[in-house]
Write an enzyme that holds these catalytic residues in place. Structure first.
Site: not given
Ligand SMILES: NC(=O)c1ccc[n+]([C@@H]2O[C@H](COP(=O)([O-])OP(=O)(O)OC[C@H]3O[C@@H](n4cnc5c(N)ncnc54)[C@H](O)[C@@H]3O)[C@@H](O)[C@H]2O)c1
Length: 306
Positions: A153, A166, A170
């Protein structure tokens, strides 16, 4: 050019009960692969579970003439990863392609991290990708062929406010894919990262309604990277809205000096040279960087620092 075919190959797509994963699973099946469609069918934060999500994508694939099986194990445990891979081997005859796509969101900024949420996000994204990839890697090593596609991401590559768990998961995925690529190369195993940009339940509230960001715009890259014809490995791609790009970690030529006499003031004075991207390289691995540094040191010594 002949159409790229995945006939005779078996793909695992995690988190494929909806969104981007569904699109990848359908595209891989349309290209001829038999697909294990994995999904726990939970909410965006990973809670709950609508077990039919994976089966409904299997039904779609079968209705289009393809071959697929459903799996509802969670990637968040090593047992889940083992079970996903064993089912693909037992019911579809092997594993040639793994797309590590399963994901959840529990966004918090650095100052507000909740450690249970942080762990859950890492368990699904980073550890989850490793839980599925290890048994698959062992299988692929034996058959001397395999294709991994890890889903990253821009929050991991470039960073994003409010996504401490997150984004770091990632970022870790990008590094994990690099290690798989380096360790897999001698066994015919290639590994790449795709960072998608698409309208799904994960991003709908953040994206302008006018933008055409269909998940199907990303899938051709997944199919290409999964194919035997692909020779790229250890790469990171960004894909969305019809634009396909490379993301890379580069090393600037920087500023070279006699290390014994360097002061903090020298660093301040030369920060522009250190940061300048006019000349840079993209090392293939950690040893590559050290070899290049050793060469510069040799030249520096040979020329007496001139
Ligand atoms: N949509 C985007 O623009 C975007 C951008 C960057 C990265 N991504 C990544 O792409 C992937 C797919 O996201 P999406 O946008 O399609 O969202 P999504 O929520 O539709 O898809 C994620 C899927 O993973 C499944 N899942 C969650 N936890 C699981 C677990 N423990 N085991 C198995 N399956 C599980 C969910 O049920 C869901 O179907 C995610 O990894 C996400 O982080 C998406």
């Amino acid at each position: 050019m002949q159409d790229i075919s995945l006939q005779g190959q078996v793909a695992i797509v995690t988190g494929a009960g909806g969104g981007l994963g569904r699109s990848y699973a359908l595209a891989l099946a349309d290209a001829g692969a038999a697909v294990l469609v994995n999904d726990t069918g939970g909410a965006l934060d990973g809670q709950g579970g609508e077990r039919g999500a994976a089966q409904s994508v299997v039904d779609e694939i079968v209705s289009r003439g393809g071959r697929a099986v459903a799996n509802t194990d969670s990637v968040a445990s090593p047992d889940g990863g083992e079970s996903i891979v064993s089912q693909a081997i037992a019911e579809l005859g092997g594993v040639d392609i793994v797309v590590n796509n399963a994901g959840i969101l529990r966004d918090r900024s650095m100052g507000k991290i909740d450690w249970d949420d942080f762990q859950s996000v890492h368990d699904v994204h980073l550890r989850g990708s490793a839980h599925v990839s290890q048994p698959a890697f062992r299988h692929m090593r034996e058959q001397r062929h395999g294709r991994f596609i890890f889903i990253g991401s821009s929050a991991g590559t470039f960073g994003n406010f409010g996504q401490a768990a997150y984004g770091s998961a990632k970022g870790g995925i990008m590094s994990l894919s690099g290690i798989v690529a380096i360790e897999g190369e001698r066994h015919g195993i290639l590994s790449n990262v795709v960072c998608p940009i698409a309208r799904t339940r994960m991003t709908d509230s953040m994206l302008d309604d006018a933008l055409d960001l269909d998940p199907d715009h990303v899938s051709p890259l997944i199919v290409y990277l999964a194919s035997r014809g692909n020779a790229e490995t250890h790469q990171v791609f960004s894909a969305g809205g019809g634009r396909f790009s490379r993301v890379f970690v580069g090393l600037t030529d920087g500023w070279f000096t006699d290390s014994a006499r360097t002061t903090a003031n020298d660093i301040a004075e030369h920060m522009g040279d250190i940061l300048s991207t006019e000349q840079f390289s993209v090392p293939a691995n950690a040893a590559d960087e050290i070899t290049a540094l050793a060469k510069r040191l040799e030249n520096h010594t040979a020329t007496g620092g001139r």
